[in-house]
Design an enzyme around this catalytic site. Sequence first.
Site, PDB file in Angstrom:
ATOM      1  NE  ARG A 102     -84.189 -27.639-122.300  1.00 59.18           N
ATOM      2  CZ  ARG A 102     -85.332 -26.907-122.491  1.00 59.18           C
ATOM      3  NH1 ARG A 102     -85.932 -26.814-123.565  1.00 59.18           N
ATOM      4  NH2 ARG A 102     -85.657 -26.192-121.540  1.00 59.18           N
ATOM      5  CG  HIS A 119     -87.453 -30.036-119.668  1.00 57.21           C
ATOM      6  ND1 HIS A 119     -86.097 -30.077-119.148  1.00 57.21           N
ATOM      7  CD2 HIS A 119     -88.137 -30.691-118.922  1.00 57.21           C
ATOM      8  CE1 HIS A 119     -86.114 -30.849-118.008  1.00 57.21           C
ATOM      9  NE2 HIS A 119     -87.400 -31.062-117.828  1.00 57.21           N
ATOM     10  CE1 TYR A 159     -91.035 -24.411-122.160  1.00 53.61           C
ATOM     11  CE2 TYR A 159     -88.686 -23.552-122.726  1.00 53.61           C
ATOM     12  CZ  TYR A 159     -89.532 -24.634-122.793  1.00 53.61           C
ATOM     13  OH  TYR A 159     -89.010 -25.873-122.489  1.00 53.61           O
TER      14      TYR A 159
END
Lengths: 380, 347
Positions: free
Chosen positions: A270, A274, A283
Amino acid sequence: MPKRIVYSTQIEYIQCLDEQGKLDEKLVPQGDPSRLSDEQAVFLYGKMIEYRHLDEVAFKLQRSGRMYTYPQNKGQEAAALGAGAALRVGVDYLVPCYRENAALFLHGLDPKYILLHWAGDERGNAIPQRDKHGEQGVNCTPIAIPIGTQMLHATGMAWAYKLRKEDKVVATFFGDGATSEGDFHEAMNFATVFNVPCVFICQNNHWAISVPRDQQMNSETVAQKGIAYGAHCVQVDGNDLFGMYKVVLEARERARNGGGVTLIEAITYRLADHTTADDARRYRSEAEVESWRGKDPVIRLRKYLEGQGLWNDAKQKETLDKAEAWTKKIVDEVLNYPAPHRNEMFDHLFADIPEEQRRQRDTWATHSLGQFPAQIQLGK
Amino acid sequence: MIATTDPTTSHLIAPGTREIQFREALREAMSQEMRRDPRIFLMGEEVAQYNGAYKISQGMLDEFGPKRIIDAPISENGFAGLAVGAAMYGLRPIIEFMSWSFSLVAADQILNNVPKMLYMSGGQWGCPVVFRGNNGAGGQLGSTHSWTVEAMYANVPGLKIAIPSCAADAKGLLTTAIRDSDPVFNLESERMLSDKGPVPEGDYAIPFGVAALRRGTWSGERNSDCTLVSFGRPVNFCIEAADELAKDGIVCDVLDMRTVRPLDIGSIIDSVKRTNRIVVVDQCWPFASIATEVITQVCEKGFDYLDHQPLRVNTEDVPTPYAKNLEAEYLPHKGKIMAAVRKSLGR
């Protein structure tokens, strides 16, 4: 023999269209039924542009406070579209999670449903069914937000098809994170034991929100998890439209012919967060994201089409203009959707509204004090 | 007011009706419905080859074959979810939990998907699944296998919960559950499976949300003294207590709720109007139990009719004990019920 190998296996990885837009003519020779035709590829590329544009606009709607939350699909369009194209519209059934918008749209779902849903409106899930609405209906279930539950539903639906001897296949979608759920394992077990016409498509985008794949599982691949259940397992480049089409088509035919369940691991990424509720920069390293930008399914498909003389800048501009107009129309409709009447919260709790719920709806006296509509100024 | 049928007559069964076991009544309901409707199948652990862990499905595999009587792997969340999908595509699953205690591992499917499927899909996908199995202390099964789930599950909107107290109701309620277009939890009692009672042979469906008056005089010469409300197995303890109290001239209305969702609060209030006293007997833990709900609604709707504070008899507020004598003491029983009735009457 006191000591011997009782089981061993290998997992195939398939890539037909590489990052440079070069198609492997050996894997998908001209005329092979598992090869997307140039005409299909052009059509699907156009859809990819449209759907990505809608995806970007949806993100902006959220950032400007007009949508509750939104999980971007950006970067995973080929996995969804390739699968969608390999499944028969109006025949096969899609049981998605929430990063397969492109497959649903391709099968006829009006994007307003998806936007309505993420704008925080239950009616976004009231997807008209083909059984009830004929040609206007779509063969897909609502997007499933609890991780993994839909895989069991897909298995049950496929089983119902089998019992009814209907020539249909169910394809269910989920992420790498969902393969840690019991639902995945229970669904794989049931699906293979009952040999139902179900295709399991894992979009492995490497991150379960902030948890990387190697911290989610100790297995080398997601695909190999299906081996324990006796499923056919394959890994495919999920950013390769041709590869996705090929493996899903083969899995579909296998399922139709009673040949068994397939677990497809589509390797993808992706390119966005998210959902709008997290910030992936916290992250994921920029270097990692950058390397995946180079593998973007849109870029490589365009390269291929241009190489074939099937695409050019003029067509690109024309498609983008169309996408903008198309998106604007959908967004306008969604933003102007009238708010539901307060009594609608009692709808669809039961097939027929029981007396007690009818009383609650009509009086709003659910608890001791009750809420009398005039008293609490709830509007119309 | 929910009741549409008179609770004083809704339990009447023709004299001379043949007697069968509670488990046979359940089987008869399923078999009769399966003969009528080819969409129905039964799935669960041990239901087929082994004829059911409690022999409820005995002979059904022979009659209906392996496509309709299906042994599932030990995977409650799995077959619960499978049933959801099958129901979404037009089948009518009956799912047997060997014990409702085991439904806890299927909570995400049965509580987070089943009762919300129709609602969250704007009416597109119904979920007509019957989940059924043993509920409550089964006789020294230990705490992990002795769950009574009705209080916990009844909190969730979108479910119907039936809980028969006798063989006839076992058939009548399960028949209605199978025909219902919504999900139904049918809570049976392992301790009652061998109990015999008169059960009508043919088509027998009991409407949901209608209590049955097991003891007492609804419109007799004098009003009953106290209303006893219960559901499932403890109804039988209420009947024992009522019969014992009758020897001392204390008359109780014993109302068997049959379904806790929907709840026939109308009949309870009607009875309380006559007796002015109520004792609710419930095999769930006391905190936030069905008894709590009944008493709350009685206070909301019938407070002025009460001459004594409403009382309840639940299990003790501890995990179900393993030892025989402790389990017996833990459950509601005749002695506790009689004491509660006497307390409410001051005699």
